[in-house]
Design a protein around this motif. Sequence first.
Motif, PDB file in Angstrom:
ATOM      1  N   SER B  56       0.851  -1.186   0.000  1.00 21.82           N
ATOM      2  CA  SER B  56       0.000   0.000   0.000  1.00 21.82           C
ATOM      3  C   SER B  56       0.885   1.235   0.000  1.00 21.82           C
ATOM      4  N   GLU B  57       0.269   2.385  -0.200  1.00 23.23           N
ATOM      5  CA  GLU B  57       1.002   3.650  -0.136  1.00 23.23           C
ATOM      6  C   GLU B  57       1.559   3.880   1.263  1.00 23.23           C
ATOM      7  N   ILE B  58       0.794   3.460   2.262  1.00 23.95           N
ATOM      8  CA  ILE B  58       1.213   3.664   3.654  1.00 23.95           C
ATOM      9  C   ILE B  58       2.469   2.841   3.941  1.00 23.95           C
ATOM     10  N   ALA B  59       2.471   1.603   3.468  1.00 29.85           N
ATOM     11  CA  ALA B  59       3.660   0.774   3.639  1.00 29.85           C
ATOM     12  C   ALA B  59       4.848   1.420   2.936  1.00 29.85           C
ATOM     13  N   ALA B  60       4.622   1.923   1.724  1.00 27.33           N
ATOM     14  CA  ALA B  60       5.720   2.495   0.937  1.00 27.33           C
ATOM     15  C   ALA B  60       6.360   3.678   1.655  1.00 27.33           C
ATOM     16  N   ILE B  61       5.565   4.586   2.191  1.00 31.25           N
ATOM     17  CA  ILE B  61       6.145   5.784   2.821  1.00 31.25           C
ATOM     18  C   ILE B  61       6.890   5.392   4.103  1.00 31.25           C
ATOM     19  N   ASN B  62       6.434   4.353   4.772  1.00 29.89           N
ATOM     20  CA  ASN B  62       7.152   3.920   5.976  1.00 29.89           C
ATOM     21  C   ASN B  62       8.453   3.183   5.642  1.00 29.89           C
ATOM     22  N   MET B  63       8.486   2.553   4.468  1.00 28.85           N
ATOM     23  CA  MET B  63       9.754   1.985   3.995  1.00 28.85           C
ATOM     24  C   MET B  63      10.733   3.109   3.683  1.00 28.85           C
ATOM     25  N   VAL B  64      10.195   4.208   3.150  1.00 27.40           N
ATOM     26  CA  VAL B  64      11.030   5.384   2.885  1.00 27.40           C
ATOM     27  C   VAL B  64      11.639   5.879   4.194  1.00 27.40           C
ATOM     28  N   TYR B  65      10.837   5.929   5.230  1.00 28.96           N
ATOM     29  CA  TYR B  65      11.319   6.346   6.567  1.00 28.96           C
ATOM     30  C   TYR B  65      12.483   5.451   7.004  1.00 28.96           C
ATOM     31  N   GLY B  66      12.302   4.180   6.815  1.00 31.40           N
ATOM     32  CA  GLY B  66      13.337   3.227   7.240  1.00 31.40           C
ATOM     33  C   GLY B  66      14.649   3.428   6.506  1.00 31.40           C
ATOM     34  N   VAL B  67      14.583   3.497   5.187  1.00 32.54           N
ATOM     35  CA  VAL B  67      15.821   3.638   4.405  1.00 32.54           C
ATOM     36  C   VAL B  67      16.466   4.984   4.666  1.00 32.54           C
ATOM     37  N   SER B  68      15.643   6.025   4.757  1.00 32.69           N
ATOM     38  CA  SER B  68      16.204   7.360   4.992  1.00 32.69           C
ATOM     39  C   SER B  68      16.947   7.405   6.324  1.00 32.69           C
ATOM     40  N   SER B  69      16.451   6.673   7.311  1.00 30.20           N
ATOM     41  CA  SER B  69      17.114   6.630   8.625  1.00 30.20           C
ATOM     42  C   SER B  69      18.547   6.131   8.515  1.00 30.20           C
ATOM     43  N   THR B  70      18.800   5.294   7.500  1.00 29.93           N
ATOM     44  CA  THR B  70      20.152   4.760   7.338  1.00 29.93           C
ATOM     45  C   THR B  70      21.033   5.691   6.513  1.00 29.93           C
ATOM     46  N   GLY B  71      20.476   6.820   6.097  1.00 32.48           N
ATOM     47  CA  GLY B  71      21.273   7.811   5.378  1.00 32.48           C
ATOM     48  C   GLY B  71      21.291   7.647   3.871  1.00 32.48           C
ATOM     49  N   LYS B  72      20.542   6.683   3.351  1.00 34.43           N
ATOM     50  CA  LYS B  72      20.525   6.451   1.900  1.00 34.43           C
ATOM     51  C   LYS B  72      19.481   7.334   1.227  1.00 34.43           C
ATOM     52  N   ARG B  73      19.748   7.667  -0.012  1.00 28.97           N
ATOM     53  CA  ARG B  73      18.748   8.412  -0.788  1.00 28.97           C
ATOM     54  C   ARG B  73      17.605   7.478  -1.175  1.00 28.97           C
ATOM     55  N   TRP B 194      24.231  11.690  11.401  1.00 33.15           N
ATOM     56  CA  TRP B 194      23.065  11.370  12.221  1.00 33.15           C
ATOM     57  C   TRP B 194      22.445  10.017  11.876  1.00 33.15           C
ATOM     58  N   ALA B 195      22.893   9.416  10.751  1.00 33.84           N
ATOM     59  CA  ALA B 195      22.202   8.227  10.243  1.00 33.84           C
ATOM     60  C   ALA B 195      22.435   7.004  11.126  1.00 33.84           C
ATOM     61  N   VAL B 196      21.488   6.112  11.079  1.00 39.94           N
ATOM     62  CA  VAL B 196      21.580   4.863  11.830  1.00 39.94           C
ATOM     63  C   VAL B 196      22.337   3.847  10.987  1.00 39.94           C
ATOM     64  N   ARG B 203      30.750   4.781  18.937  1.00 41.19           N
ATOM     65  CA  ARG B 203      30.075   6.056  19.199  1.00 41.19           C
ATOM     66  C   ARG B 203      28.740   5.779  19.881  1.00 41.19           C
ATOM     67  N   GLU B 204      28.117   6.867  20.345  1.00 39.90           N
ATOM     68  CA  GLU B 204      26.778   6.744  20.922  1.00 39.90           C
ATOM     69  C   GLU B 204      25.788   6.330  19.836  1.00 39.90           C
ATOM     70  N   HIS B 205      24.689   5.766  20.234  1.00 42.48           N
ATOM     71  CA  HIS B 205      23.638   5.415  19.285  1.00 42.48           C
ATOM     72  C   HIS B 205      23.054   6.663  18.642  1.00 42.48           C
ATOM     73  N   ASN B 206      22.812   6.585  17.359  1.00 43.19           N
ATOM     74  CA  ASN B 206      21.977   7.595  16.716  1.00 43.19           C
ATOM     75  C   ASN B 206      20.534   7.145  16.835  1.00 43.19           C
ATOM     76  N   ILE B 207      19.677   8.061  17.169  1.00 47.12           N
ATOM     77  CA  ILE B 207      18.265   7.698  17.307  1.00 47.12           C
ATOM     78  C   ILE B 207      17.424   8.542  16.353  1.00 47.12           C
ATOM     79  N   ILE B 208      16.665   7.862  15.525  1.00 43.39           N
ATOM     80  CA  ILE B 208      15.748   8.541  14.604  1.00 43.39           C
ATOM     81  C   ILE B 208      14.352   8.388  15.191  1.00 43.39           C
ATOM     82  N   ASN B 209      13.718   9.519  15.451  1.00 38.37           N
ATOM     83  CA  ASN B 209      12.496   9.440  16.240  1.00 38.37           C
ATOM     84  C   ASN B 209      11.699  10.726  16.052  1.00 38.37           C
ATOM     85  N   SER B 210      10.370  10.611  16.149  1.00 38.94           N
ATOM     86  CA  SER B 210       9.579  11.848  16.146  1.00 38.94           C
ATOM     87  C   SER B 210       8.752  11.969  17.429  1.00 38.94           C
TER      88      SER B 210
END
Lengths: 222, 354
Positions: B56-73, B194-196, B203-210
């Motif tokens: 679904s679109e919702i799944a897709a945008i949350n996958m975007v969140y995941g990959v972006s957290s790792t610093g990838k485009r 900042w990426a995970v 180093r300390e953990h990077n945390i991606i969070n809202s």
Amino acid sequence: MEYKRITIISGHYGSGKTNIAVNMAYDLKTRRENTAIADLDIVNPYFRTLDSWEDFKKRGIRLICSSFANSNVDAPALPQEMYSITDDRSQNVIIDVGGDDRGALALGRISGAIVEEDNYDMYMVINCYRPLTRTVEDLLTVKEEIEMAGRIRFTGIINNSNLGKDTKPEDVIRSCEYADTAAQRMNLKIAATSYDKRLDKELRNKVPNPFAMELQELIPGV
Amino acid sequence: MSEKVLMKGNEAIAEAAIIAGCRHYFGYPITPQTEIAAYMAKRMPKVGGTFLQAESEIAAINMVYGVSSTGKRVMTSSSSPGISLKQEGISYLAGADLPALIVNAQRGGPGLGGIQPSQSDYFQATKGGGHGDYHLIVLAPYSVQEMAELTIKGFDLADKYRMPTMILCDGTTGQMMEPVTFDFAVKQPPEKPWAVTGTKMEREHNIINSLYLQADKLEEKNFERYERYKLVEENEVMYQEYMADDADIIIAATGIASRIALSSVEKAREKGIKAGLIRPITLWPFPKAAFAKAAEHCRQIIAVELNMGQMIEDIKLATEFKVPVSLYNRTGGVLPDVYEILGVIENAAKGGKR
């Protein structure tokens, strides 16, 4: 162009199939009274043969297309009259197939009867300026995928290489080598080199089997 | 691909994203942008990337969140109803300060609407379609070439300011075919400390969070984010003016509407009417100064929009009501033609209302 009873226009997505099919139907109608154009596109809801409906009516060309074409109902539906293409052998038909192997799936529904009758040509439309068919190798892949999905083999190539409104005669002339190589590798003939009729004067005597076309404007005046 | 190729706008976005170094695409098909997914499905495996049709679109945008957290485009694309579905995820991306590219090839709305072109998601894109205080950088291309260029620019801006960028195009710019070249310089993406990416125990953990449960911490985050937005507003405004300097009548239009309006303005000039065009390229940040300047000398501004009048509000604010701002609009997927807008200009030149 010489026409068999059935002429199938197929090829890569966005290669110019519908424009060619429409213009071939116009051309065919000048030679054979009983002419039809069949729209089997199940890929794209836009840019359909139905855009030329007024012209078909004026010229007396029968249009076989899904009642959903251009209705903005984005349904990959086939025309209910599709079987008349093969059942009614009194008519001469140009078939506009959807792009790539996905589009050719629809053709597979009637290709058995077409092959059995053995009075057809199937042309692969190519454009060397489309990003995913830049090389002859790309074309060979697309060709095989379409033939597998449609369960029918190509008999010729239509070189429709163009850059849209920006197309210059040199662009078409430059594409002939690519078309030649493709034809050799596929062991097919170049049935036509198609282009915007505004380029006819410059191209008529410079390309193999010239085929000048009337093109539709997406947004008039822009 | 330094030579010209013939592409659909949707395909140009996809190819440009790959050139920009995007190797992760998540999406769900919807007309009129499905070519982006189809192109990515063919190209991504060949460049070692991931194409994934999500459930679904919702799944897709949350996958975007995941990959972006790792610093990838990373990117996703959809059309209006699908973009509405993504809004929760977009708000989360903004709240977690994550860069991403989101493409909206707008179609007529509201609801399921239709599959013809529209600009009726302007408010949603520029005023925050999801919850909370946030902005997206919103880019509005008007040609296939610009679809490619703004895609690359979009990734750069997203990384630079750690915020999602949206390409706000429409069914026509997505579907139309034009020659395009890709011979522009691509910048290396910046470092993303900042990426995970795994601490390697170094180093300390990077945390991606809202999620910020302490009110003062959340307030601090919001203030900090808006300081960054201020920089975007100062540095990243893009617009194009056409014969606007001495114009009496200025057409304000964006995307495909501006493409048509440009031809109308040319024709009006041929008839001796002092018409001009201001074409916002960034819809957020909005080119306020360009309109404020125009309001100093022009007689009238006409917003030509494919919606019920959305950008006109930003124009009125930018011009502080110094000149009359009127609306000429078509909706539901209807495009005005060149002569229709020319008629509106001629009428205005005679001093009449539209």
